[in-house]
Design a protein around this motif. Structure first.
Motif, short mmCIF file in Angstrom:
data_model
loop_
_atom_site.label_atom_id
_atom_site.label_comp_id
_atom_site.label_asym_id
_atom_site.label_seq_id
_atom_site.Cartn_x
_atom_site.Cartn_y
_atom_site.Cartn_z
N GLU A 88 77.28 29.51 -10.52
CA GLU A 88 76.96 28.18 -10.48
C GLU A 88 78.18 27.37 -10.23
O GLU A 88 79.22 27.82 -11.08
CB GLU A 88 76.08 27.67 -11.73
CG GLU A 88 74.80 28.43 -11.66
CD GLU A 88 73.88 27.81 -10.64
OE1 GLU A 88 74.12 26.78 -10.18
OE2 GLU A 88 72.97 28.48 -10.49
N PRO A 89 78.25 26.36 -9.47
CA PRO A 89 79.41 25.44 -9.62
C PRO A 89 79.70 25.00 -11.14
O PRO A 89 78.82 24.80 -11.80
CB PRO A 89 79.04 24.12 -8.78
CG PRO A 89 78.04 24.80 -7.81
CD PRO A 89 77.52 25.77 -8.77
N LEU A 233 79.75 31.92 -2.50
CA LEU A 233 80.47 31.56 -3.68
C LEU A 233 81.78 30.62 -3.53
O LEU A 233 81.98 29.61 -4.00
CB LEU A 233 80.78 32.70 -4.47
CG LEU A 233 79.81 33.42 -5.17
CD1 LEU A 233 80.23 34.61 -5.76
CD2 LEU A 233 79.51 32.54 -6.68
N MET A 234 82.55 30.92 -2.39
CA MET A 234 83.67 30.14 -1.81
C MET A 234 82.95 28.97 -1.34
O MET A 234 83.73 27.76 -1.76
CB MET A 234 84.34 31.03 -0.83
CG MET A 234 85.12 32.11 -1.30
SD MET A 234 86.37 32.39 0.03
CE MET A 234 85.47 32.85 1.47
N GLN A 235 81.93 28.67 -0.81
CA GLN A 235 81.62 27.40 -0.39
C GLN A 235 80.91 26.62 -1.68
O GLN A 235 81.27 25.25 -1.60
CB GLN A 235 80.01 27.74 0.40
CG GLN A 235 79.25 26.35 1.14
CD GLN A 235 80.00 25.93 2.24
OE1 GLN A 235 80.46 26.59 3.28
NE2 GLN A 235 80.86 24.70 2.17
N LEU A 236 80.41 27.24 -2.59
CA LEU A 236 79.60 26.52 -3.62
C LEU A 236 80.85 26.02 -5.03
O LEU A 236 80.87 25.13 -5.56
CB LEU A 236 78.74 27.16 -4.51
CG LEU A 236 77.37 27.35 -3.55
CD1 LEU A 236 76.53 28.32 -4.12
CD2 LEU A 236 76.79 25.97 -3.27
N CYS A 237 81.83 26.95 -5.04
CA CYS A 237 82.83 27.05 -6.15
C CYS A 237 84.18 27.25 -5.78
O CYS A 237 85.10 27.52 -6.86
CB CYS A 237 82.26 28.13 -7.05
SG CYS A 237 80.75 28.60 -7.32
N GLY A 238 84.56 27.09 -4.65
CA GLY A 238 85.86 27.55 -4.18
C GLY A 238 87.01 26.33 -4.51
O GLY A 238 88.05 26.58 -4.23
N GLU A 242 85.86 19.78 -6.94
CA GLU A 242 85.96 19.09 -5.83
C GLU A 242 85.14 19.93 -4.68
O GLU A 242 85.18 19.69 -3.41
CB GLU A 242 87.28 18.98 -5.16
CG GLU A 242 87.71 17.59 -4.23
CD GLU A 242 88.99 17.44 -3.69
OE1 GLU A 242 89.13 16.46 -2.92
OE2 GLU A 242 89.71 18.15 -4.34
N ALA A 243 84.49 20.89 -5.22
CA ALA A 243 83.53 21.86 -4.22
C ALA A 243 82.55 21.28 -3.34
O ALA A 243 82.42 21.49 -2.15
CB ALA A 243 82.94 23.18 -5.21
N LYS A 282 92.43 16.65 -8.20
CA LYS A 282 91.56 17.74 -8.59
C LYS A 282 92.19 19.09 -8.55
O LYS A 282 91.76 20.18 -8.85
CB LYS A 282 90.44 17.58 -7.61
CG LYS A 282 89.68 16.39 -7.45
CD LYS A 282 88.76 16.50 -8.72
CE LYS A 282 87.74 15.14 -8.42
NZ LYS A 282 87.14 14.82 -9.89
N GLY A 283 93.73 19.29 -8.14
CA GLY A 283 94.30 20.44 -8.18
C GLY A 283 94.26 21.17 -6.79
O GLY A 283 94.67 22.38 -6.88
N ASN A 284 93.75 20.49 -5.68
CA ASN A 284 93.96 21.11 -4.51
C ASN A 284 95.04 20.37 -3.50
O ASN A 284 95.32 19.08 -3.63
CB ASN A 284 92.49 20.83 -3.83
CG ASN A 284 91.30 21.58 -4.70
OD1 ASN A 284 91.47 22.87 -4.90
ND2 ASN A 284 90.08 20.97 -5.02
N SER A 285 95.31 21.14 -2.68
CA SER A 285 96.52 20.66 -1.49
C SER A 285 96.09 19.53 -0.69
O SER A 285 94.89 19.46 -0.28
CB SER A 285 96.79 21.87 -0.46
OG SER A 285 97.74 21.14 0.49
N TYR A 286 96.80 18.41 -0.97
CA TYR A 286 96.38 17.11 -0.44
C TYR A 286 96.34 17.09 0.98
O TYR A 286 95.19 17.11 1.76
CB TYR A 286 97.26 15.81 -0.61
CG TYR A 286 96.95 14.76 0.20
CD1 TYR A 286 95.86 13.84 -0.15
CD2 TYR A 286 97.81 14.31 1.23
CE1 TYR A 286 95.72 12.84 0.33
CE2 TYR A 286 97.48 12.99 1.84
CZ TYR A 286 96.49 12.43 1.57
OH TYR A 286 96.21 11.17 2.20
#
Length: 304
Positions: A88-89, A233-238, A242-243, A282-286
């Motif tokens: 789960e996310p 899983l990558m789609q839901l939780c990657g 911000e998934a 969110k910790g992801n590359s802008y």
């Protein structure tokens, strides 16, 4: 699909804009990376490739490696894996202790820190000389014998990995870690310290574009069914919490890392790796997120 013009236009636009993101500083080795770096590499299932900027410079792939450790653990452990980690996310920060305690030591998914630690526990149990065996596995998947750990990054992670230590000890208390916590943490810190270029990273993930089979070497990395589940899983939780927004705006499976890298795959079409160290809140590359949103809109690339 013609990708060349959209790729070029998107890269050119993003190369000129100001980046409001901030480089991850809680891991000192990552905090010293040049924030102006920007590289992209796209590999198609037909063998075409498109590159931009710093695509051939190695960087720490960090949590992107969690996908690869999951693939191997899933092969070794089979469906028993899902008794120890959910699908789960998370909806919370990637290193949340509160959520983990609420869930009695069972991580929401294998792509957040706690879930990846469970996966590492499984690998340490299964693999003799786990770090060496694992990097050899990565080299096989990448079809590249030069892939390696960055020991300075691994040491930096270890020296500042207090929250990860808290996560694994909490799970140990709940009976969801079988091995020695220090050994599993050492493996985890090395996992996150794997270095690749955008070109190498894009190439490595081509098996998830092609139902678990490397389209170039024809080697089967994972079954078709498991490949689809990894992509799900990558789609839901990657992308941590911000998934949902990534799925909404981009619409393909992907995984980010706090080193500024993002990998994304469109099954039956392409794998694309982006690297830009400054991260959004969110910790992801802008710039990585912006690239994928703009490129996918321009090419109508989506699994939906």
């Amino acid at each position: 699909m013609e990708y060349k013009q959209a790729f070029s236009n998107t890269c050119d636009f993003l190369s000129k804009i100001n980046d409001p993101g901030k480089v991850a500083s809680y891991i000192p080795e990552l905090g010293s990376v040049d924030p102006n770096k920007f590289g992209v590499h796209l590999t198609t299932i037909n063998g075409e490739s498109f590159s931009h900027g710093d695509f051939d410079e190695k960087f720490s792939i960090q949590s992107i490696a969690k996908v690869l450790s999951l693939v191997l653990a899933y092969e070794l452990e089979g469906e028993k894996l899902w008794k120890r980690v959910g699908v789960e996310p998370s909806g919370t920060a990637f290193n949340s202790l509160v959520q983990l305690e609420h869930d009695k030591g069972i991580p929401r998914n294998p792509l957040i820190n706690s879930g990846a630690l469970v996966v590492c526990d499984i690998l340490v149990d299964h693999l003799k000389n786990s770090k060496q065996t694992f990097i050899e596995y990565i080299r096989k998947v990448a079809d590249n014998d030069s892939i390696n750990y960055n020991e300075k990054v691994a040491q930096s992670e270890k020296e500042h990995g207090y929250r990860n230590a808290a996560l694994i000890n909490l799970m140990k208390a709940y009976g969801n870690i079988d091995g020695n916590c220090d050994e599993v943490l050492d493996f985890y810190f090395h996992l996150c310290a794997i270095e690749m270029t955008c070109a190498e990273l894009s190439r490595t993930f081509m098996f998830l574009v092609n139902d678990g089979i490397d389209p170039f070497t024809k080697e089967k990395i994972i079954s078709t069914e498991k490949s689809k589940r990894i992509n799900t899983l990558m789609q839901l939780c990657g992308f941590y919490d911000e998934a949902g927004e990534f799925s909404f705006k981009v619409g393909i499976p992907g995984k980010s890392g706090v080193g500024g890298g993002i990998i994304a795959v469109l099954p039956e079409h392409f794998s694309v790796a982006v690297w830009s160290p400054p991260l959004n809140e969110k910790g992801n590359s802008y710039k990585g997120m912006r690239f994928l949103e703009m490129f996918n809109q321009a090419t109508d690339s989506s699994v939906f």
